[in-house]
Design a protein around this motif. Structure first.
Motif, PDB file in Angstrom:
ATOM      1  N   VAL A  66      33.014 -11.518  43.892  1.00 54.45           N
ATOM      2  CA  VAL A  66      33.927 -12.237  45.104  1.00 54.45           C
ATOM      3  C   VAL A  66      33.203 -11.746  46.638  1.00 54.45           C
ATOM      4  O   VAL A  66      32.519 -12.027  47.274  1.00 54.45           O
ATOM      5  N   ILE A  67      33.112 -10.374  46.549  1.00 48.66           N
ATOM      6  CA  ILE A  67      31.874 -10.081  47.840  1.00 48.66           C
ATOM      7  C   ILE A  67      30.500 -10.395  47.277  1.00 48.66           C
ATOM      8  O   ILE A  67      30.270 -10.675  47.912  1.00 48.66           O
TER       9      ILE A  67
ATOM     10  N   TYR B 151      39.823  -3.724  44.250  1.00 51.13           N
ATOM     11  CA  TYR B 151      40.979  -4.582  44.881  1.00 51.13           C
ATOM     12  C   TYR B 151      40.779  -6.025  43.917  1.00 51.13           C
ATOM     13  O   TYR B 151      38.653  -6.447  44.247  1.00 51.13           O
ATOM     14  N   HIS B 152      41.097  -6.625  42.937  1.00 50.03           N
ATOM     15  CA  HIS B 152      41.040  -7.437  42.316  1.00 50.03           C
ATOM     16  C   HIS B 152      41.648  -8.651  42.552  1.00 50.03           C
ATOM     17  O   HIS B 152      42.402  -9.697  42.029  1.00 50.03           O
ATOM     18  N   GLY B 153      42.115  -8.507  43.767  1.00 45.93           N
ATOM     19  CA  GLY B 153      43.479 -10.099  44.411  1.00 45.93           C
ATOM     20  C   GLY B 153      44.631  -9.130  43.930  1.00 45.93           C
ATOM     21  O   GLY B 153      44.936  -8.578  43.873  1.00 45.93           O
TER      22      GLY B 153
ATOM     23  N   ASP C 128      33.408  -8.875  39.716  1.00 45.91           N
ATOM     24  CA  ASP C 128      34.310  -8.858  40.225  1.00 45.91           C
ATOM     25  C   ASP C 128      33.470  -9.445  41.444  1.00 45.91           C
ATOM     26  O   ASP C 128      33.199  -8.346  42.451  1.00 45.91           O
TER      27      ASP C 128
ATOM     28  N   LYS D  36      35.036 -16.118  48.744  1.00 42.00           N
ATOM     29  CA  LYS D  36      34.204 -15.643  50.320  1.00 42.00           C
ATOM     30  C   LYS D  36      32.672 -16.519  50.180  1.00 42.00           C
ATOM     31  O   LYS D  36      33.228 -17.834  50.561  1.00 42.00           O
TER      32      LYS D  36
ATOM     33  N   SER E  91      40.833 -19.288  45.792  1.00 41.14           N
ATOM     34  CA  SER E  91      40.960 -17.851  46.266  1.00 41.14           C
ATOM     35  C   SER E  91      39.673 -17.133  45.133  1.00 41.14           C
ATOM     36  O   SER E  91      39.868 -17.218  44.029  1.00 41.14           O
ATOM     37  N   GLY E  92      39.900 -16.261  45.568  1.00 39.38           N
ATOM     38  CA  GLY E  92      39.336 -14.737  44.785  1.00 39.38           C
ATOM     39  C   GLY E  92      40.199 -14.072  43.757  1.00 39.38           C
ATOM     40  O   GLY E  92      40.170 -14.083  42.358  1.00 39.38           O
ATOM     41  N   THR E  93      41.604 -13.983  44.498  1.00 38.49           N
ATOM     42  CA  THR E  93      42.553 -14.034  43.858  1.00 38.49           C
ATOM     43  C   THR E  93      43.250 -14.530  42.366  1.00 38.49           C
ATOM     44  O   THR E  93      42.982 -14.192  41.328  1.00 38.49           O
TER      45      THR E  93
ATOM     46  N   ASN F 110      35.988  -2.692  48.447  1.00 38.25           N
ATOM     47  CA  ASN F 110      37.571  -2.354  48.981  1.00 38.25           C
ATOM     48  C   ASN F 110      38.109  -1.197  48.707  1.00 38.25           C
ATOM     49  O   ASN F 110      39.072  -0.897  49.703  1.00 38.25           O
TER      50      ASN F 110
HETATM   51  N1  PMP Z   1      38.005  -9.202  44.528  1.00 40.27           N
HETATM   52  C1  PMP Z   1      37.365  -9.294  45.204  1.00 40.27           C
HETATM   53  C2  PMP Z   1      36.323  -7.722  44.996  1.00 40.27           C
HETATM   54  C3  PMP Z   1      38.154  -8.861  47.179  1.00 40.27           C
HETATM   55  O1  PMP Z   1      37.200  -8.342  47.608  1.00 40.27           O
HETATM   56  C4  PMP Z   1      39.041 -10.399  47.201  1.00 40.27           C
HETATM   57  C5  PMP Z   1      39.435 -10.341  48.738  1.00 40.27           C
HETATM   58  N2  PMP Z   1      39.402  -9.427  48.854  1.00 40.27           N
HETATM   59  C6  PMP Z   1      39.479 -10.406  46.124  1.00 40.27           C
HETATM   60  C7  PMP Z   1      39.210 -10.265  44.236  1.00 40.27           C
HETATM   61  C8  PMP Z   1      40.748 -12.135  46.633  1.00 40.27           C
HETATM   62  O2  PMP Z   1      40.267 -12.247  47.063  1.00 40.27           O
HETATM   63  P1  PMP Z   1      41.625 -13.443  47.997  1.00 40.27           P
HETATM   64  O3  PMP Z   1      41.978 -13.069  49.473  1.00 40.27           O
HETATM   65  O4  PMP Z   1      40.261 -14.675  47.991  1.00 40.27           O
HETATM   66  O5  PMP Z   1      42.081 -13.583  46.755  1.00 40.27           O
END
Ligand code: PMP
Length: 432
Positions: free
Chosen positions: A242-243, A145-147, A240, A268, A117-119, A212
């Motif tokens: 992730v997006i 937001y970083h998880g 980050d 993602k 996961s991103g988290t 976010n």
């Molecule tokens: N970082 C960013 C920039 C995100 O947008 C998100 C989730 N929206 C996360 C980390 C966390 O990812 P996850 O929900 O897969 O744990």
């Protein structure tokens, strides 16, 4: 939209089993009222709920589905892989193949570790930065937001912001104290904080285009400034993505803005709709990870074959000639049409878009940081969301999220969406 007893029962049962009836908070529709849709299926740009209502989907599973739902190439890759076994807890060549694609697209990346996961990716990135630098402090930006790992759940955007609780209970103060939260797009404040505390800062982590708190692009020079400051003080720069990774273009935000981070977090899109994250970066830093180095990280299902196959198929598809040009043009066209509609109707909104990510802030804008984002009229947003649902448009159920386009959205889908948005704007303005 028709709602049946079946749906009612699904909602009630879910509430018996899950806190808030969901397995991730924003899904509960608390910010917009009412109960969430229960989804039965999705194909291309359209999802169908339990009652057979169909919606053009602008959530796209919160970003991963850049090809839309059930893309044939992705489904085929998952099916073929599943027939050979779903998980081994041992290396497969699928992991190597996905890492190769990632590294080809992002030259700052020399080594990768896949997670689920991103988290997890961000949690590991921060541990890595601390292990590498021997420092504990981290700087993040309000509204990013970083998880949901402890150190990063401080003034986070997204769901945390939606529920008016920027900080979570259960995060020890001692941990939160090491996280400094600064305003996004404010280089001067970063400079002055680094001047005072630079030698205890392990990393600065940033969403290079914030998604976010709604879509908030970086000011010109913000990311380059962060690069220069982190270098000056021996801290690491973590993007980050992730997006943004494989969403705004193949090279992500780092390619777009031409700024190389030390560590990149991905998620993602690289999982093509299955659970994948990645922490990746310079070899000298990544070598700190177990089993090579002293920073521990592990995962039973990490590098899972199905997820690697879905991600691989997705990255192959989006690497095709002209893919991002077409997708990002759609994003621009949608943003322009919504702006024109707002002007015509006379409703003051700020449409902020970047590539295929888009937010309509219910305020004049511009929105450059969290403080600005908070000025939005949340009641207007709530009504907007309900009016769109009634017209078969599934929009993210929070003002502080990005809507996502996929390559499956047709011109007709966008025309319908703009028509529905126009109606919604009028109803908001005239309170009908
Ligand atoms: N970082 C960013 C920039 C995100 O947008 C998100 C989730 N929206 C996360 C980390 C966390 O990812 P996850 O929900 O897969 O744990």
């Amino acid at each position: 939209m028709m709602k049946t007893e079946h749906w009612q029962k699904a909602v009630e049962e879910a509430c018996c089993y899950f806190p808030g009836g969901v397995n991730s908070p924003v899904r509960a529709f608390r910010a917009v009222g009412g109960n969430p849709l229960f989804i039965k299926s999705g194909r291309g740009s359209v999802i169908e709920d339990l009652d057979g209502n169909r919606y053009i989907d602008f959530v796209n599973s919160w970003g991963p589905l850049i090809l839309g739902h059930a893309h044939p190439r992705v489904v085929k890759a998952i099916e073929e892989t599943a027939r050979r076994g779903t998980s081994f807890g041992a290396p497969t060549e699928l992991e190597t193949a996905l890492a190769r694609r990632v590294m080809k697209a992002m030259p700052s990346i020399e080594k990768v570790r896949f997670v689920n996961s991103g988290t997890e990716a961000v949690m590991t990135a921060v541990r890595l930065a601390r292990g590498y630098t021997g420092r504990t402090g981290i700087i993040k930006f309000a509204g990013c937001y970083h998880g949901h790992s402890d150190a990063l759940l401080v003034q986070a955007g997204s769901g945390a912001l939606t529920f008016g609780r920027p900080d979570s209970a259960g995060v020890p103060e001692t941990l939160a104290r090491d996280t400094l939260v600064l305003p996004y797009n404010d280089l001067e404040t970063v400079q002055s904080v680094m001047k005072d505390s630079g030698e205890r800062i392990a990393c600065i982590i940033v969403e290079p285009v914030a998604g976010n708190m709604g879509v908030v692009p970086p000011h010109p020079g913000f990311l380059k400034g962060l690069r220069a400051i982190t270098e000056r003080y021996g801290a690491l720069l973590i993007f980050d993505e992730v997006i943004t990774g494989f969403r705004i273009g193949l090279e992500g935000a780092q390619g777009y803005f031409n700024v190389e981070p030390d560590i990149t977090c991905l998620g993602k899109v690289i999982g093509g709709g299955l659970p994948v994250g990645a922490v990746a970066g310079k070899a000298r830093i990544m070598h700190m990870l177990a089993p090579e180095g002293p920073v521990y990280q592990a995962g039973t299902l990490s590098g899972n074959p199905l997820a690697m196959a879905a991600g691989g198929a997705t990255l192959d598809e989006i690497a095709s000639e002209g893919f991002f040009e077409a997708l990002n043009t759609k994003g621009q066209m949608l943003a322009c049409s919504i702006r024109e509609t707002a002007v015509r109707v006379g409703l003051a909104v700020a449409v902020q878009a970047f590539g295929s990510m888009l937010t309509i802030f219910f305020q004049p804008g511009p929105v450059e940081n969290l403080e600005h984002a908070r000025r939005s009229d949340l009641d207007q947003f709530r009504r907007f969301h309900r009016y769109l649902l009634e017209q078969g448009i599934y929009w993210p159920p929070s003002q502080f999220e990005a809507a996502f386009l996929s390559s499956a959205h047709t011109d007709e889908d966008l025309r319908k969406a703009v028509g529905a948005i126009s109606n919604a704007f009028e109803r908001i303005l005239y309170r009908t």
